[in-house]
Write a protein that holds these residues in place. Structure first.
Motif, mmCIF file in Angstrom:
data_model
loop_
_atom_site.group_PDB
_atom_site.id
_atom_site.type_symbol
_atom_site.label_atom_id
_atom_site.label_comp_id
_atom_site.label_asym_id
_atom_site.label_seq_id
_atom_site.Cartn_x
_atom_site.Cartn_y
_atom_site.Cartn_z
ATOM 1 N N SER A 1 0.834 -1.195 0.000
ATOM 2 C CA SER A 1 0.000 0.000 0.000
ATOM 3 C C SER A 1 0.873 1.251 0.000
ATOM 4 O O SER A 1 1.850 1.345 0.733
ATOM 5 C CB SER A 1 -0.906 0.003 1.236
ATOM 6 O OG SER A 1 -1.586 1.233 1.353
ATOM 7 N N SER A 2 0.503 2.214 -0.848
ATOM 8 C CA SER A 2 1.218 3.488 -0.916
ATOM 9 C C SER A 2 0.203 4.619 -0.769
ATOM 10 O O SER A 2 -0.605 4.867 -1.666
ATOM 11 C CB SER A 2 1.964 3.609 -2.249
ATOM 12 O OG SER A 2 2.564 4.879 -2.380
ATOM 13 N N SER A 3 0.205 5.278 0.385
ATOM 14 C CA SER A 3 -0.693 6.405 0.626
ATOM 15 C C SER A 3 -0.002 7.688 0.169
ATOM 16 O O SER A 3 1.152 7.929 0.507
ATOM 17 C CB SER A 3 -1.029 6.510 2.115
ATOM 18 O OG SER A 3 -1.628 5.322 2.587
ATOM 19 N N PHE A 4 -0.695 8.510 -0.613
ATOM 20 C CA PHE A 4 -0.048 9.725 -1.103
ATOM 21 C C PHE A 4 -0.798 10.999 -0.749
ATOM 22 O O PHE A 4 -0.333 12.091 -1.067
ATOM 23 C CB PHE A 4 0.170 9.653 -2.625
ATOM 24 C CG PHE A 4 -1.072 9.410 -3.422
ATOM 25 C CD1 PHE A 4 -1.828 10.464 -3.890
ATOM 26 C CD2 PHE A 4 -1.470 8.112 -3.725
ATOM 27 C CE1 PHE A 4 -2.954 10.238 -4.638
ATOM 28 C CE2 PHE A 4 -2.606 7.884 -4.481
ATOM 29 C CZ PHE A 4 -3.360 8.944 -4.937
ATOM 30 N N ALA A 5 -1.905 10.887 -0.065
ATOM 31 C CA ALA A 5 -2.608 12.085 0.389
ATOM 32 C C ALA A 5 -3.631 11.693 1.438
ATOM 33 O O ALA A 5 -4.150 10.574 1.430
ATOM 34 C CB ALA A 5 -3.310 12.795 -0.773
ATOM 35 N N SER A 6 -3.898 12.603 2.342
ATOM 36 C CA SER A 6 -4.992 12.431 3.291
ATOM 37 C C SER A 6 -5.899 13.646 3.195
ATOM 38 O O SER A 6 -5.452 14.742 2.836
ATOM 39 C CB SER A 6 -4.465 12.255 4.719
ATOM 40 O OG SER A 6 -3.639 13.348 5.087
ATOM 41 N N VAL A 7 -7.171 13.450 3.481
ATOM 42 C CA VAL A 7 -8.157 14.519 3.321
ATOM 43 C C VAL A 7 -8.936 14.661 4.629
ATOM 44 O O VAL A 7 -9.712 13.771 4.995
ATOM 45 C CB VAL A 7 -9.134 14.215 2.170
ATOM 46 C CG1 VAL A 7 -10.022 15.427 1.917
ATOM 47 C CG2 VAL A 7 -8.388 13.827 0.899
ATOM 48 N N PRO A 8 -8.735 15.759 5.349
ATOM 49 C CA PRO A 8 -9.428 15.946 6.622
ATOM 50 C C PRO A 8 -10.841 16.480 6.438
ATOM 51 O O PRO A 8 -11.257 16.851 5.334
ATOM 52 C CB PRO A 8 -8.539 16.980 7.335
ATOM 53 C CG PRO A 8 -7.963 17.790 6.212
ATOM 54 C CD PRO A 8 -7.782 16.837 5.063
ATOM 55 N N ALA A 9 -11.574 16.520 7.535
ATOM 56 C CA ALA A 9 -12.943 17.039 7.504
ATOM 57 C C ALA A 9 -12.953 18.487 7.037
ATOM 58 O O ALA A 9 -12.061 19.274 7.348
ATOM 59 C CB ALA A 9 -13.566 16.922 8.895
ATOM 60 N N GLY A 10 -13.987 18.836 6.273
ATOM 61 C CA GLY A 10 -14.150 20.195 5.776
ATOM 62 C C GLY A 10 -13.621 20.399 4.371
ATOM 63 O O GLY A 10 -13.820 21.471 3.788
ATOM 64 N N ALA A 11 -12.935 19.383 3.809
ATOM 65 C CA ALA A 11 -12.300 19.537 2.497
ATOM 66 C C ALA A 11 -13.119 18.869 1.394
ATOM 67 O O ALA A 11 -13.796 17.869 1.620
ATOM 68 C CB ALA A 11 -10.893 18.949 2.530
ATOM 69 N N TRP A 12 -13.018 19.433 0.195
ATOM 70 C CA TRP A 12 -13.597 18.857 -1.016
ATOM 71 C C TRP A 12 -12.459 18.427 -1.928
ATOM 72 O O TRP A 12 -11.427 19.105 -2.015
ATOM 73 C CB TRP A 12 -14.482 19.878 -1.732
ATOM 74 C CG TRP A 12 -15.739 20.192 -0.993
ATOM 75 C CD1 TRP A 12 -15.890 21.089 0.038
ATOM 76 C CD2 TRP A 12 -17.018 19.604 -1.204
ATOM 77 N NE1 TRP A 12 -17.189 21.079 0.474
ATOM 78 C CE2 TRP A 12 -17.913 20.185 -0.263
ATOM 79 C CE3 TRP A 12 -17.509 18.650 -2.082
ATOM 80 C CZ2 TRP A 12 -19.258 19.831 -0.195
ATOM 81 C CZ3 TRP A 12 -18.842 18.293 -2.028
ATOM 82 C CH2 TRP A 12 -19.711 18.893 -1.083
ATOM 83 N N PHE A 13 -12.624 17.315 -2.631
ATOM 84 C CA PHE A 13 -11.541 16.817 -3.462
ATOM 85 C C PHE A 13 -12.090 15.926 -4.576
ATOM 86 O O PHE A 13 -13.267 15.575 -4.586
ATOM 87 C CB PHE A 13 -10.534 16.036 -2.616
ATOM 88 C CG PHE A 13 -11.046 14.694 -2.148
ATOM 89 C CD1 PHE A 13 -10.656 13.519 -2.782
ATOM 90 C CD2 PHE A 13 -11.942 14.598 -1.088
ATOM 91 C CE1 PHE A 13 -11.139 12.285 -2.361
ATOM 92 C CE2 PHE A 13 -12.429 13.369 -0.659
ATOM 93 C CZ PHE A 13 -12.021 12.207 -1.299
ATOM 94 N N GLY A 14 -11.191 15.564 -5.507
ATOM 95 C CA GLY A 14 -11.560 14.702 -6.622
ATOM 96 C C GLY A 14 -12.044 15.447 -7.838
ATOM 97 O O GLY A 14 -12.518 14.835 -8.796
ATOM 98 N N GLU A 15 -11.883 16.782 -7.836
ATOM 99 C CA GLU A 15 -12.406 17.565 -8.950
ATOM 100 C C GLU A 15 -11.672 17.285 -10.271
ATOM 101 O O GLU A 15 -12.265 17.367 -11.343
ATOM 102 C CB GLU A 15 -12.354 19.067 -8.635
ATOM 103 C CG GLU A 15 -10.971 19.629 -8.334
ATOM 104 C CD GLU A 15 -10.507 19.380 -6.926
ATOM 105 O OE1 GLU A 15 -9.287 19.507 -6.691
ATOM 106 O OE2 GLU A 15 -11.329 19.057 -6.048
ATOM 107 N N GLY A 16 -10.381 16.923 -10.187
ATOM 108 C CA GLY A 16 -9.636 16.659 -11.414
ATOM 109 C C GLY A 16 -10.207 15.494 -12.196
ATOM 110 O O GLY A 16 -10.457 15.592 -13.411
ATOM 111 N N ALA A 17 -10.419 14.380 -11.513
ATOM 112 C CA ALA A 17 -10.970 13.198 -12.173
ATOM 113 C C ALA A 17 -12.400 13.451 -12.653
ATOM 114 O O ALA A 17 -12.809 12.968 -13.719
ATOM 115 C CB ALA A 17 -10.939 12.003 -11.218
ATOM 116 N N VAL A 18 -13.156 14.226 -11.879
ATOM 117 C CA VAL A 18 -14.531 14.541 -12.278
ATOM 118 C C VAL A 18 -14.541 15.407 -13.539
ATOM 119 O O VAL A 18 -15.331 15.183 -14.465
ATOM 120 C CB VAL A 18 -15.273 15.251 -11.125
ATOM 121 C CG1 VAL A 18 -16.620 15.781 -11.595
ATOM 122 C CG2 VAL A 18 -15.479 14.295 -9.959
#
Length: 229
Positions: A71-88
């Motif tokens: 497993s290779s983790s490359f980012a974490s996303v805390p509460a309050g954040a929005w993400f994934g817009e690039g793939a969308v």
């Protein structure tokens, strides 16, 4: 009366101020909310990027798993954040797996609604450009930091990056994360992460507790993240 979790997320989402009342209401109606237990998959890799995601509560991680099972983790996303817009935006299959680091609630805004906002709202489009630019800057700095080879700086950046005001504006100062997981995010072993955390604690940046890390002085932590440069 306790605050509605979705309203709390939206009230702290700066892009909501770009919308008209009608657009904002459409967003509220379109969002679906799903709860995930720690360790469960939120979105599998190579599945359609059908939603823009907001973390209402908890913390998520983005990871890939090699054919050998590493497993290779490359980012974490805390509460309050929005993400994934690039793939969308690209309409591509999701290039990573999203996993709940701890019990989490996630808001799913359908891709069609996201694209409608982009088409209808010039202020939202400008916000998104700035957001993507901030994300690019974050990852450029991350790559630079990792290539310098200073493990204390790598761990410091992995922590301080969670407080990037453009990407993660609402991160709580006490972060529930294991040293093993932080090591994965920083690209170092748990033992190396442990030594780096001890040094960061000795320099007054953080306080380490079992299963959590409290940021005492964010400015010191940010300075240490840049120190190797």
């Amino acid at each position: 009366m306790p605050e509605d979790p979705l309203e709390r997320l939206l009230s702290h989402s700066s892009w909501m101020t770009c919308l008209t009342d009608l657009q904002a209401e459409r967003v509220r109606q379109a969002i679906s909310i799903v709860s995930f237990a720690a360790g469960t998959t939120v979105c599998a890799r190579s599945t359609p990027s059908a939603h823009w995601l907001g973390v209402m509560d908890g913390m998520l991680k983005l990871e890939n798993i090699s054919e050998g099972g590493k497993s290779s983790s490359f980012a974490s996303v805390p509460a309050g954040a929005w993400f994934g817009e690039g793939a969308v935006l690209k309409g591509e299959l999701r290039p990573y797996e999203i996993v709940a680091l701890r019990n989490s609630q996630v808001a799913f805004l359908p891709r069609d609604n996201f694209l409608s906002l982009l088409e209808e709202s010039h202020p939202f489009a400008l916000w998104l450009i700035a957001h993507l630019n901030a994300r690019l800057g974050h990852y450029v700095a991350l790559v630079q930091n990792f290539r310098l080879g200073d493990t204390v700086a790598q761990v410091a950046y992995s922590l301080s990056g969670l407080f990037n005001p453009a990407l993660f504006p609402n991160t709580e100062r006490c972060i529930t994360i294991s040293q093993e997981e932080l090591g994965r995010l920083a690209g170092v072993s748990r033992q190396v992460a442990n030594r780096a955390l001890q040094e960061l604690q000795e320099r007054g940046a953080i306080r380490v507790s079992y299963g959590s890390i409290e940021v005492i002085d964010l400015h010191v932590l940010q300075d240490l993240a840049r120190e190797a440069a």
